[in-house]
Design a protein around this motif. Structure first.
Motif, PDB file in Angstrom:
ATOM      1  N   THR A   2       0.837  -1.190   0.000  1.00  0.00           N
ATOM      2  CA  THR A   2       0.000   0.000   0.000  1.00  0.00           C
ATOM      3  C   THR A   2       0.873   1.241   0.000  1.00  0.00           C
ATOM      4  N   SER A  32     -10.316   0.648   3.632  1.00  0.00           N
ATOM      5  CA  SER A  32     -11.110   0.328   2.453  1.00  0.00           C
ATOM      6  C   SER A  32     -10.138   0.059   1.323  1.00  0.00           C
ATOM      7  N   PRO A  34     -10.034   1.087  -2.258  1.00  0.00           N
ATOM      8  CA  PRO A  34     -10.696   1.861  -3.306  1.00  0.00           C
ATOM      9  C   PRO A  34     -10.316   1.420  -4.713  1.00  0.00           C
ATOM     10  N   GLN A  35      -9.089   0.912  -4.889  1.00  0.00           N
ATOM     11  CA  GLN A  35      -8.644   0.479  -6.214  1.00  0.00           C
ATOM     12  C   GLN A  35      -7.625  -0.644  -6.054  1.00  0.00           C
ATOM     13  N   VAL A  36      -7.532  -1.487  -7.061  1.00  0.00           N
ATOM     14  CA  VAL A  36      -6.516  -2.531  -7.084  1.00  0.00           C
ATOM     15  C   VAL A  36      -5.830  -2.507  -8.445  1.00  0.00           C
ATOM     16  N   HIS A  37      -4.644  -3.092  -8.486  1.00  0.00           N
ATOM     17  CA  HIS A  37      -3.856  -3.218  -9.711  1.00  0.00           C
ATOM     18  C   HIS A  37      -3.550  -1.851 -10.333  1.00  0.00           C
ATOM     19  N   ILE A  38      -3.108  -0.922  -9.458  1.00  0.00           N
ATOM     20  CA  ILE A  38      -2.722   0.417  -9.908  1.00  0.00           C
ATOM     21  C   ILE A  38      -1.335   0.723  -9.359  1.00  0.00           C
TER      22      ILE A  38
END
Length: 124
Positions: A2, A32, A34-38
């Motif tokens: 993260t 939370s 909020p986004q994955v694979h970024i």
């Protein structure tokens, strides 16, 4: 991984759970996803999806895929070469000349192992 702070780092290490964060916090937060694979920024570097990484308790880095095999091939030799320096530091604390000799020996071993790895790879 993260780009935010994490907690329970020591507990994660005790169960061999690998995680990389940009710092630690001492309290629970409202988490939370909020986004994955970024892409994320951790330890001062950008990590992109599918990057090959190496990290430990102190740092994280990326390894270019073009040299990944070489890095894996020379890893053990590199650790052995670093032990030369550690041994020298434990043996003497004030002999700069001796430490420099051990550093040169260590560097030579690392370069030789990298050369052998490249030569072996080029055979195939």
């Amino acid at each position: 991984m993260t780009n935010r702070a994490g907690r329970s780092v020591e507990q994660a290490r005790q169960i061999s759970f690998h995680m990389f964060t940009n710092g630690t916090i001492c309290a629970y937060g409202y988490s939370s996803i909020p986004q994955v694979h970024i892409p994320v920024h951790v330890g001062g570097i950008a990590i992109y999806p599918d990057d090959l990484m190496h990290g430990n308790y102190n740092e994280v880095t990326t390894i270019p895929k073009e040299i990944a095999v070489e890095v894996a091939d020379i890893g053990d030799a590199h650790i052995t070469a670093e032990k030369i320096i550690i041994k020298a530091m434990r043996r003497t604390t004030n002999d700069l000349r001796l430490l420099c000799e051990f550093q040169m020996e260590s560097k030579s071993q690392i370069e030789n192992s990298a050369h052998r790895s490249r030569a072996q790879r080029n055979r195939f």
